[in-house]
Design an enzyme around this catalytic site. Structure first.
Site, mmCIF file in Angstrom:
data_model
loop_
_atom_site.group_PDB
_atom_site.id
_atom_site.type_symbol
_atom_site.label_atom_id
_atom_site.label_comp_id
_atom_site.label_asym_id
_atom_site.label_seq_id
_atom_site.Cartn_x
_atom_site.Cartn_y
_atom_site.Cartn_z
ATOM 1 N N CYS A 59 1.085 -1.427 0.175
ATOM 2 C CA CYS A 59 0.166 0.125 0.321
ATOM 3 C C CYS A 59 1.068 1.249 -0.177
ATOM 4 O O CYS A 59 1.101 2.342 -0.462
ATOM 5 C CB CYS A 59 -0.546 -0.168 1.005
ATOM 6 S SG CYS A 59 -1.811 -1.368 1.307
ATOM 7 N N ASP A 460 -33.614 8.853 35.146
ATOM 8 C CA ASP A 460 -35.167 8.977 34.918
ATOM 9 C C ASP A 460 -35.859 7.878 33.423
ATOM 10 O O ASP A 460 -34.519 7.158 33.185
ATOM 11 C CB ASP A 460 -34.905 10.360 33.932
ATOM 12 C CG ASP A 460 -35.793 10.412 33.841
ATOM 13 O OD1 ASP A 460 -36.749 11.104 34.228
ATOM 14 O OD2 ASP A 460 -35.899 11.094 32.220
ATOM 15 N N ASP A 644 -35.619 17.706 35.775
ATOM 16 C CA ASP A 644 -34.298 16.388 36.139
ATOM 17 C C ASP A 644 -32.777 17.319 36.456
ATOM 18 O O ASP A 644 -31.907 16.632 37.058
ATOM 19 C CB ASP A 644 -33.416 15.469 35.131
ATOM 20 C CG ASP A 644 -34.743 14.401 34.608
ATOM 21 O OD1 ASP A 644 -35.479 13.710 35.659
ATOM 22 O OD2 ASP A 644 -35.188 14.435 33.350
#
Length: 741
Positions: A59, A460, A644
């Site tokens: 490569c 929550d 929250d």
């Protein structure tokens, strides 16, 4: 445990599922593109390309050969480890042409901004250290050859000649090669500090000084080879330590490297390539398939898919259509897009995220402060020990200053607290980088330390354990009049149920009624006046409705009977894994929600959560966190809504999804960038391991000094041995930190 106050829905709010950093503080660093523009060379003499598919020596050959064929290219080098190509070219060579050339031979390539990369061929620090190592090594070998002649019996004039030749080589070599130590030491002394490089510099100068003194007085022993060898090994240790830490590249650098230096702008129907620093809100930019988004913006034209994996940790691409908002750093995959810029350069979410992470990584924690205090105390102690060793050995040996100086120099070097200084930042950098790759953005530098102490997690429900995208199930049962009133009330709220109701009603062709005095009552719902009647949409007990077993909001028009509008929501991906992972770590898990008892208990049973509370108002959520804290627990709060925010702020540490309301994200310490919730459990585990690594690093530093310092004081360690031991301790700490990766 189940506590059921008045049943209701949660008042969680969120903006959208797009990854946003709007709650981040303003970025203080200007983008590299602006620096390039100011330099006057917009295209630049060097082009950096990312080569994600390069994997072998073939490569390298193919890519370099193809790049060298292109007109105007002077040189091309491929770094296989970093999968990058560095191209030196004429100013009129464009990266797009090089990318096309590589694409023709089957190699994917993307342009990178060389100004934002720290570990590339252009990295001056690494190259500078290597150059100085080479100079010191070459000089060291030459001086050692001269020393062999002296050791073999050369005397008088011959010996003095070889010593002076050694001095001529060693003095300029040491002055040049040891410059990193000298420069840092001088800067520390000018600032009134005794930095870590002060004793190192002093040791090198002592070795040179005593050798020069011996040479000037025709002494039989000179240690010029020791001075250059000492410099050589110290530089090698510094470089190895530098490379080791570079492997744990921080999340901030990974983010910064995603910024592309140029963008294609549409001006008067023509495409113009400009630096990213010149983009302004309102500009129209064109992004072709395979290109990285250069700025935040809204899609005006085109359909495609976007790869957000680097930003959110999620591997699946996202469908892109007109009206959708994209962030800088995302990759356009399949189709051309036209985007209207909303933020670019230092104002983009990518830059603000990078700045936020950089601040978090450099923040002071309990362990950082401890290490810094120890290092500050250590510096004067080192010099006192060295001076005491010199005086003691000079007295013991009856004036053998040569031996006393050697032992003094060994003490100066071996007691350098480099490992202590690396104990914390090396771990924090490795941990924050790993968490970021899992899709978690640390906003507060102390969050990692606090997360390791957590024993209780409070979730929550809506928008956290569930997706927060509920859909109304029974709008067809409402009259046209009731639907228009409900739609008008829903327009006045950002509540997920209200938004879902409004969007579905709008899709059905409904039109909102005209209301007066519209206002939202936080934690309860929305009310207004319609045709002289009070109308309300919200919680059952506020409306005067009966409790239900499913998630619902309620509508009441005047004195009419309440109408229940029911909703269904889906579980957030990874929620079950997150809860199971936290329980496996021995943590207590809670579920708290403003939703009705039936919906909350059903979800708790599905996820295996034994402790839950339903119908909780915002203050009740915060009170639960405070109660758990007063019981001695360290609480992690995970939530996304306005209701929250108080609980997030009260918790020992907090996490919010990226889809959360700005207020929730601002109050939280960590932001979950993707949709997956599973990384929350991973974060807790990584934090515990990070704390363990920090303690191990402190232990390594302490044990090293307990063993090494006495050896140097009693004369069993030469300056060269001290240099090797000091470097080994720093590298050991860095490698131990990398175990987090």
């Amino acid at each position: 445990m189940t506590v059921s106050p008045a049943p209701s829905r949660s008042v969680d709010e969120f903006e959208d599922e797009h990854v946003s950093a709007s709650a981040c503080p303003a970025c203080i660093a200007a983008p590299s593109a602006e620096q390039m523009a100011k330099s006057g060379d917009i295209r630049g003499a060097r082009i950096m390309l990312s080569l994600p598919t390069a994997h072998c020596a073939v490569c390298i050959t193919d890519v370099e050969r193809e790049l060298m064929k292109q007109p105007g290219v002077k040189s091309a080098r491929v770094n296989l480890t970093l999968k990058r190509a560095s191209v030196d070219a004429e100013s009129d060579v464009e990266a797009a042409n090089l990318i096309s050339a590589l694409d023709r031979i089957g190699y994917e390539a993307h342009e990178l901004d060389p100004g934002m990369l720290s570990a590339t061929e252009a990295d001056k620090r690494g190259r500078d250290l290597l150059m100085r190592i080479g100079v010191a090594g070459f000089a060291m070998m030459n001086i050692m050859m001269l020393s062999v002649a002296v050791w073999s019996g050369a005397e008088d004039t011959t010996r003095d000649l070889f010593h002076w030749i050694s001095a001529a080589i060693a003095i300029p070599t040491t002055i040049f090669a040891a410059q990193p130590f000298f420069a840092n030491a001088w800067a520390a002394l000018r600032g009134g500090r005794l930095g870590m490089d002060v004793p190192i510099s002093l040791a090198i100068l002592l070795a040179l000084g005593i050798s020069l003194f011996e040479t000037m007085h025709s002494g039989s022993h000179a240690y010029f080879e020791a001075a250059t060898m000492l410099t050589f090994f110290l530089l090698v240790g510094r470089y190895l330590d530098y490379r080791t830490r570079a492997v744990a590249r921080s999340a901030a650098e990974e983010l910064a490297a995603l910024e592309v230096p140029r963008a294609t702008v549409l001006r008067e129907g023509a495409e113009v390539v400009v630096p990213v620093g010149e983009l302004v809100p309102g500009d129209l930019i064109r992004v072709r398939p395979g290109g990285r988004i250069p700025a935040d913006g809204e899609v005006i034209e085109g359909h495609s898919e976007s790869d957000r994996s680097v930003l959110t940790g999620e591997s699946l691409p996202v469908q892109v259509a007109p009206g959708m908002v994209l962030s800088a750093g995302e990759v356009n995959l399949t189709g051309p897009l036209t985007i209207r810029v909303t933020a670019a350069g230092k104002d983009s979410s990518l830059h603000r995220m990078a700045d936020l992470v950089a601040m978090a990584e450099s923040a002071k924690t309990k362990y950082t402060s401890l290490a810094e205090r120890a290092a500050r105390l250590y510096a004067p102690i080192v010099h006192l020990l060295s001076f005491a060793a010199f005086c003691s050995w000079a007295w013991i040996t009856g004036g053998d200053f040569r031996l006393a100086v050697n032992i003094s120099a060994a003490v100066l070097i071996i007691t350098c607290p480099c490992a202590l200084g690396l104990a914390v930042p090396a771990v924090v950098t490795a941990a924050s980088g790993k968490l970021f790759r899992k899709g978690l953005l640390i906003k507060d530098g102390t969050a990692l330390e606090r997360l390791a102490e957590v024993d209780t997690v409070v979730f929550d429900k809506t928008g956290t354990l569930t997706m927060g995208a509920p859909r109304p199930q029974n709008l067809s049962a409402l009259s046209a009049e009731a639907l228009s009133v409900a739609m008008a009330l829903a327009e006045g709220s950002a509540h997920p149920l209200a938004r879902a109701l409004h969007d579905v009603a709008l899709g059905q062709g409904a039109a909102p009624a005209i209301l007066e005095d519209l206002r939202e009552v936080p934690g309860y719902g929305v009310e207004g006046r319609w045709q002289g009647q009070t109308v309300r949409l919200g919680r059952a007990n506020w409306i005067g409705a009966e409790d239900g077993a499913t998630t619902a909001t309620h509508l009441r028009i005047g004195n009419g009977a309440p109408i229940a509008i029911t909703f269904a929501d889906s579980l957030r991906p990874g929620a079950e894994d997150a809860v199971a992972g936290l329980k496996a770590q021995g943590k207590q898990v809670w579920l708290v929600s403003g939703d009705v008892e039936g919906a909350v208990s059903e979800l708790a049973a599905r996820l295996g959560i034994e402790n839950y509370r339903s119908g909780a108002l915002p203050l009740e959520k915060a009170q639960l966190v405070n109660d758990l804290t007063h019981e001695g627990h360290r609480v992690l709060m995970v939530g996304d809504g306005l209701n929250d925010t108080a609980a997030l702020a009260a918790a020992h540490v907090s996490v919010s999804p990226a889809s959360a309301l700005d207020a929730a994200r601002t109050a939280s310490d960590i932001v979950l960038l993707g949709k997956e919730l599973a990384p929350v459990a991973d974060a807790a585990s990584i934090a515990v391991r990070a704390r363990r690594r920090i303690k191990e690093n402190f232990g390594i530093s302490i044990v090293y000094n307990i063993i090494a310092v006495p050896l140097a004081l009693v004369g069993l360690a030469t300056p060269l041995m001290a240099a090797l031991a000091m470097s080994a301790s720093s590298i050991t700490v860095s490698l131990n930190s990398l175990r987090l990766r």
